[in-house]
Motif scaffolding. Structure first.
Motif, PDB file in Angstrom:
ATOM      1  N   PHE A 190     -43.445  82.351   6.460  1.00  0.00           N
ATOM      2  CA  PHE A 190     -42.431  82.258   5.417  1.00  0.00           C
ATOM      3  C   PHE A 190     -41.566  81.041   5.654  1.00  0.00           C
ATOM      4  CE2 PHE A 190     -43.466  86.743   5.715  1.00  0.00           C
ATOM      5  CZ  PHE A 190     -43.684  87.060   4.389  1.00  0.00           C
ATOM      6  N   ALA A 191     -41.335  80.272   4.603  1.00  0.00           N
ATOM      7  CA  ALA A 191     -40.465  79.104   4.698  1.00  0.00           C
ATOM      8  C   ALA A 191     -39.036  79.541   4.412  1.00  0.00           C
ATOM      9  CB  ALA A 191     -40.891  78.043   3.695  1.00  0.00           C
ATOM     10  N   PRO A 192     -38.079  78.956   5.109  1.00  0.00           N
ATOM     11  CA  PRO A 192     -36.681  79.291   4.827  1.00  0.00           C
ATOM     12  C   PRO A 192     -36.321  78.911   3.392  1.00  0.00           C
ATOM     13  CG  PRO A 192     -36.882  77.958   6.816  1.00  0.00           C
ATOM     14  CD  PRO A 192     -38.220  78.017   6.189  1.00  0.00           C
ATOM     15  N   ALA A 193     -35.328  79.581   2.848  1.00  0.00           N
ATOM     16  CA  ALA A 193     -34.930  79.340   1.457  1.00  0.00           C
ATOM     17  C   ALA A 193     -34.432  77.918   1.253  1.00  0.00           C
ATOM     18  CB  ALA A 193     -33.852  80.341   1.050  1.00  0.00           C
ATOM     19  N   LYS A 207     -37.396  73.638  -0.256  1.00  0.00           N
ATOM     20  CA  LYS A 207     -37.906  73.817  -1.611  1.00  0.00           C
ATOM     21  C   LYS A 207     -39.146  72.969  -1.789  1.00  0.00           C
ATOM     22  CE  LYS A 207     -33.480  74.989  -3.377  1.00  0.00           C
ATOM     23  NZ  LYS A 207     -32.237  74.571  -3.854  1.00  0.00           N
ATOM     24  N   PRO A 208     -40.129  73.484  -2.533  1.00  0.00           N
ATOM     25  CA  PRO A 208     -41.344  72.697  -2.751  1.00  0.00           C
ATOM     26  C   PRO A 208     -41.022  71.439  -3.550  1.00  0.00           C
ATOM     27  CG  PRO A 208     -41.355  74.648  -4.127  1.00  0.00           C
ATOM     28  CD  PRO A 208     -40.165  74.753  -3.233  1.00  0.00           C
TER      29      PRO A 208
END
Length: 105
Positions: free
Chosen positions: A37-40, A43-44
């Motif tokens: 999981f990527a941290p919030a 962003k892509p």
């Protein structure tokens, strides 16, 4: 350790690496996020929407060919359908339609 899953081993290793990094740099980095999981805060990257036919990076002949394929093979009759199929803005689709009409395709 016996009976551990791969995920548990990886989490344990990640925790150890994060603890070392925190001791050395005082930075927690991305280690607080669960594996996978990527941290919030990350962003892509989304490419900018093209505003001209040149922004698409394809030759005009190829674009008109794709438009004709959408028209004939898929049976699209409306610019909005062709725009969705080609994944380009409606304004650019309309430009291509006008070019095809001028070429009498």
């Amino acid at each position: 350790m016996a009976g551990e899953t791969v995920r548990q081993v990886l989490e344990r290793q990640t925790e150890g690496e994060n603890a070392q990094q925190e001791q050395v740099t005082g930075d927690r980095g991305l280690g607080s996020a669960p594996i996978g999981f990527a941290p919030a805060s990350i962003k892509p990257r989304v490419p900018p929407q093209p505003s001209t036919l040149e922004d698409l990076g394809l030759e005009t002949n190829m674009l008109i060919g794709l438009l004709m394929k959408a028209l004939y093979r898929l049976g699209h009759e409306q610019s909005s359908e062709m725009s969705e199929t080609l994944r380009i803005p409606m304004a650019l689709t309309n430009q291509l339609v006008e070019m095809a009409i001028e070429l009498k395709l």
